[in-house]
Motif scaffolding. Sequence first.
Motif, PDB file in Angstrom:
ATOM      1  N   GLY A   1      -1.397   4.401  38.496  1.00  0.00           N
ATOM      2  CA  GLY A   1      -0.094   4.329  39.155  1.00  0.00           C
ATOM      3  C   GLY A   1       0.851   5.341  38.561  1.00  0.00           C
ATOM      4  O   GLY A   1       0.581   6.537  38.591  1.00  0.00           O
ATOM      5  N   ASP A   2       1.962   4.861  37.958  1.00  0.00           N
ATOM      6  CA  ASP A   2       2.851   5.814  37.295  1.00  0.00           C
ATOM      7  C   ASP A   2       2.841   5.623  35.774  1.00  0.00           C
ATOM      8  O   ASP A   2       3.842   5.814  35.093  1.00  0.00           O
ATOM      9  CB  ASP A   2       4.274   5.765  37.872  1.00  0.00           C
ATOM     10  N   HIS A   3       1.667   5.247  35.253  1.00  0.00           N
ATOM     11  CA  HIS A   3       1.481   5.124  33.808  1.00  0.00           C
ATOM     12  C   HIS A   3       0.256   5.912  33.345  1.00  0.00           C
ATOM     13  O   HIS A   3      -0.700   6.077  34.088  1.00  0.00           O
ATOM     14  CB  HIS A   3       1.304   3.667  33.409  1.00  0.00           C
TER      15      HIS A   3
ATOM     16  N   SER B   1      -3.155   1.292  25.724  1.00  0.00           N
ATOM     17  CA  SER B   1      -1.706   1.192  25.904  1.00  0.00           C
ATOM     18  C   SER B   1      -1.288   1.985  27.137  1.00  0.00           C
ATOM     19  O   SER B   1      -1.825   3.057  27.406  1.00  0.00           O
ATOM     20  CB  SER B   1      -0.967   1.753  24.688  1.00  0.00           C
ATOM     21  N   ALA B   2      -0.304   1.436  27.859  1.00  0.00           N
ATOM     22  CA  ALA B   2       0.201   2.109  29.060  1.00  0.00           C
ATOM     23  C   ALA B   2       1.548   2.747  28.754  1.00  0.00           C
ATOM     24  O   ALA B   2       2.447   2.096  28.215  1.00  0.00           O
ATOM     25  CB  ALA B   2       0.332   1.103  30.203  1.00  0.00           C
ATOM     26  N   TRP B   3       1.678   4.027  29.086  1.00  0.00           N
ATOM     27  CA  TRP B   3       2.911   4.763  28.817  1.00  0.00           C
ATOM     28  C   TRP B   3       3.505   5.221  30.143  1.00  0.00           C
ATOM     29  O   TRP B   3       2.805   5.855  30.937  1.00  0.00           O
ATOM     30  CB  TRP B   3       2.635   5.973  27.923  1.00  0.00           C
ATOM     31  N   PRO B   4       4.791   4.905  30.378  1.00  0.00           N
ATOM     32  CA  PRO B   4       5.376   5.287  31.671  1.00  0.00           C
ATOM     33  C   PRO B   4       5.514   6.812  31.797  1.00  0.00           C
ATOM     34  O   PRO B   4       5.885   7.487  30.837  1.00  0.00           O
ATOM     35  CB  PRO B   4       6.756   4.613  31.655  1.00  0.00           C
ATOM     36  N   ILE B   5       5.196   7.309  32.980  1.00  0.00           N
ATOM     37  CA  ILE B   5       5.369   8.735  33.261  1.00  0.00           C
ATOM     38  C   ILE B   5       6.722   8.916  33.937  1.00  0.00           C
ATOM     39  O   ILE B   5       6.982   8.308  34.969  1.00  0.00           O
ATOM     40  CB  ILE B   5       4.264   9.253  34.205  1.00  0.00           C
ATOM     41  N   ARG B   6       7.577   9.718  33.324  1.00  0.00           N
ATOM     42  CA  ARG B   6       8.839  10.067  33.985  1.00  0.00           C
ATOM     43  C   ARG B   6       8.877  11.570  34.132  1.00  0.00           C
ATOM     44  O   ARG B   6       8.921  12.300  33.153  1.00  0.00           O
ATOM     45  CB  ARG B   6      10.037   9.567  33.169  1.00  0.00           C
ATOM     46  N   LEU B   7       8.785  12.016  35.379  1.00  0.00           N
ATOM     47  CA  LEU B   7       8.762  13.447  35.646  1.00  0.00           C
ATOM     48  C   LEU B   7       9.845  13.785  36.649  1.00  0.00           C
ATOM     49  O   LEU B   7      10.224  12.958  37.465  1.00  0.00           O
ATOM     50  CB  LEU B   7       7.411  13.858  36.264  1.00  0.00           C
ATOM     51  N   GLN B   8      10.316  15.020  36.590  1.00  0.00           N
ATOM     52  CA  GLN B   8      11.169  15.499  37.674  1.00  0.00           C
ATOM     53  C   GLN B   8      10.333  16.139  38.773  1.00  0.00           C
ATOM     54  O   GLN B   8      10.851  16.493  39.818  1.00  0.00           O
ATOM     55  CB  GLN B   8      12.194  16.503  37.133  1.00  0.00           C
TER      56      GLN B   8
ATOM     57  N   PRO C   1       7.426  15.937  41.672  1.00  0.00           N
ATOM     58  CA  PRO C   1       6.966  14.851  42.542  1.00  0.00           C
ATOM     59  C   PRO C   1       5.445  14.735  42.615  1.00  0.00           C
ATOM     60  O   PRO C   1       4.726  15.678  42.269  1.00  0.00           O
ATOM     61  CB  PRO C   1       7.516  15.280  43.913  1.00  0.00           C
ATOM     62  N   GLY C   2       4.973  13.586  43.067  1.00  0.00           N
ATOM     63  CA  GLY C   2       3.601  13.479  43.540  1.00  0.00           C
ATOM     64  C   GLY C   2       2.566  12.985  42.542  1.00  0.00           C
ATOM     65  O   GLY C   2       2.710  13.097  41.329  1.00  0.00           O
ATOM     66  N   ARG C   3       1.493  12.453  43.133  1.00  0.00           N
ATOM     67  CA  ARG C   3       0.371  11.936  42.353  1.00  0.00           C
ATOM     68  C   ARG C   3      -0.291  13.037  41.534  1.00  0.00           C
ATOM     69  O   ARG C   3      -0.676  12.843  40.377  1.00  0.00           O
ATOM     70  CB  ARG C   3      -0.663  11.328  43.319  1.00  0.00           C
ATOM     71  N   ALA C   4      -0.436  14.224  42.138  1.00  0.00           N
ATOM     72  CA  ALA C   4      -1.132  15.310  41.449  1.00  0.00           C
ATOM     73  C   ALA C   4      -0.404  15.678  40.154  1.00  0.00           C
ATOM     74  O   ALA C   4      -1.039  15.969  39.143  1.00  0.00           O
ATOM     75  CB  ALA C   4      -1.253  16.524  42.361  1.00  0.00           C
ATOM     76  N   ASN C   5       0.926  15.644  40.170  1.00  0.00           N
ATOM     77  CA  ASN C   5       1.658  15.968  38.943  1.00  0.00           C
ATOM     78  C   ASN C   5       1.581  14.854  37.909  1.00  0.00           C
ATOM     79  O   ASN C   5       1.587  15.118  36.702  1.00  0.00           O
ATOM     80  CB  ASN C   5       3.099  16.341  39.262  1.00  0.00           C
ATOM     81  N   ARG C   6       1.485  13.613  38.363  1.00  0.00           N
ATOM     82  CA  ARG C   6       1.247  12.528  37.397  1.00  0.00           C
ATOM     83  C   ARG C   6      -0.135  12.692  36.756  1.00  0.00           C
ATOM     84  O   ARG C   6      -0.323  12.434  35.567  1.00  0.00           O
ATOM     85  CB  ARG C   6       1.392  11.171  38.089  1.00  0.00           C
TER      86      ARG C   6
END
Lengths: 413, 242
Positions: free
Chosen positions: A234-236, A243-250, A252-257
């Motif tokens: 998802g977005d982790h 351990s799950a770490w939240p992804i915070r990006l400026q 967009p999109g799944r590919a960048n996560r």
Amino acid sequence: MSGNSEPLSPRAKLAVSAGRAAAAVSRAAGRGSGSVIGGRVALKLDPDLLARLAGHLDVVLVSATNGKTTTTRLIAEALRSEPDDVVSNALGANMPAGITSALAGGSRARYGVIEVDEKYLSTVARDVTPKAIALLNLSRDQLDRAAETRMLAERWREGLAGTKALIVANADDPLVVWAASSSANVVWVAAGQEWKDDAWSCPSCGGVLQRPGDEWACGECGFRRPTPSWALSGDHVLDPHGSAWPIRLQLPGRANRANATTSAAVAAAFGVPPQTALERMFAVTAVAGRYDVVSYQGREVRLLLAKNPAGWLETFSLIDPPPAPVILSVNARGADGTDTSWLWDVDYGRLAGHPICVIGDRRLDLAVRLEVAGVDFQVCQTAEEAVRRCPPGRIEAIANYTAFQDLRRAVGN
Amino acid sequence: MSDSSLRVVWVYPDLLSTYGDQGNVLVVGRRAHQRGLNVDRIDVRSDQPVPTSGDIYLIGGGEDRPQRLAAERLVRDGGLQRAVDNGAIVFSVCAGYQILGHEFVNDQGERQPGLGLLDVTSVRGTGVRCVGDVLADMDEHLRLPQLTGFENHQGITHLGPTARPLARVRFGNGNGTGDGTEGAWNDTVFGTYMHGPVLARNPLIADLLLKLALDVNALPPVDDRWYEALRAERIAAATQPA
């Protein structure tokens, strides 16, 4: 800190300064950033320069069909603890000349984070003795001038066999797994890969791959998806300890996560914890104009680069839903590949419901493609006309390589 | 035509779908649908049997190793030959075209048997790869406008006495034999080196396949405005090589 403590030889120094002079001339002549011409001059004067420059650095190489420029930026940010400690070819000059120029750019650097064109990965990996190599994905791209996709994987595999570098590789792309599995030291990342149509055939034996859920395995030889130690969920980011770490990006999109997940795994190999790495990645906004939002004619135009079917697929999944208007622009100049048949590998039916304007040198190929997809569209002569036909608000503009450069110029980016 | 819907079979997209070959399937399906036909599209992977009751079979291009694997599996399967015996229409591109012939040279440099559905034999060229826009005049028996396409191959395909050239090139290479021929056909089986995909550039060839499959002389007209515009642009481009 290792830094550039050992002095370069007089010949290498001369090569670097001659390269800088050529780059400055190129810039002054208005011929781009000058990084490629500068690197070419320097390499000519000292063919071993690349190896010599890299000898002072902990080098990370990044290669893929898609996402290498962005991932290079993300890794560079994740590793950067002081302003000058990372050098990188941030503008995407990713062949040996451009790489040489980038490495010559910083004298206080500790890390070199280097994007490498797929065709040059083996050569550059031999020259610069990298500490880590990130392999993201391989898919069809510019088949009229590039090597076959499976042959590229084969070349990576041969080039990386016996490397001492840590390979950080996408477990979800069978071609990448095939390329990486000749190496002794691999960290597998479940980074996903929406595009699957270049890997139905087992890279090892040619059998048909079975793909239940996220898994994949060859029914004949048993070549299969390795167990990943890192994963995008998802977005982790899930790290090897669970351990799950939240992804915070400026961005967009799944590919960048997915790119952020791979970058976190690379950063961890250099002792940067996932939380720190991910926080640092937040600084990355537009990468060479990609994902930039430009105000133009009272609209907000988001600039999206997609060069091949896999890239278009990932881009469709990140755009605003209908009724957000979409501008599509395709060229087929040398740098794009002159064959437009790949348009038929892209599922344009997914744009149903969006108002669509098509532009670019090959807008008529797009028109026929959309007609056959049964999607409504308008053909426009220029970017300005296309933008004017869209209602005020956000416009998603998706373009391939030279069309993207044209679009940036047209909207004043 | 069997049952009430047109059965369009796409042969081995897992191996032979490299240069937008899906486009040929989409164009045939779209133009049939526009004529009010129900289309049953059947994608057959290379680990599945080829159905023998299809109406139109489409085979695309591929890289060298997948071409070898596809030919091995098609010969072993035998379904496509039986379909042709049943009167099915086959349209093939590039690697698929070579596979339909008597033999071709595979990625290991060996002569490998094909399906023998077209009286052609292919070898590997030793010169430069043929890459670029092509313009050719279609065989006059087919009564079709000029062929426009994009070629990217190193194969050379020689025609035997029972195959007719699909077209004669004005610009480009086609079969690479130096005699100006491009592609081959007999009554029901067609082969070409043209990508593009070729049916998107030449929608009347798609209509020809439909007419042969339906055994009719004419189809209701459809709006070909964008196809015509694209054709005009590409024909002009082919006559002005870069």
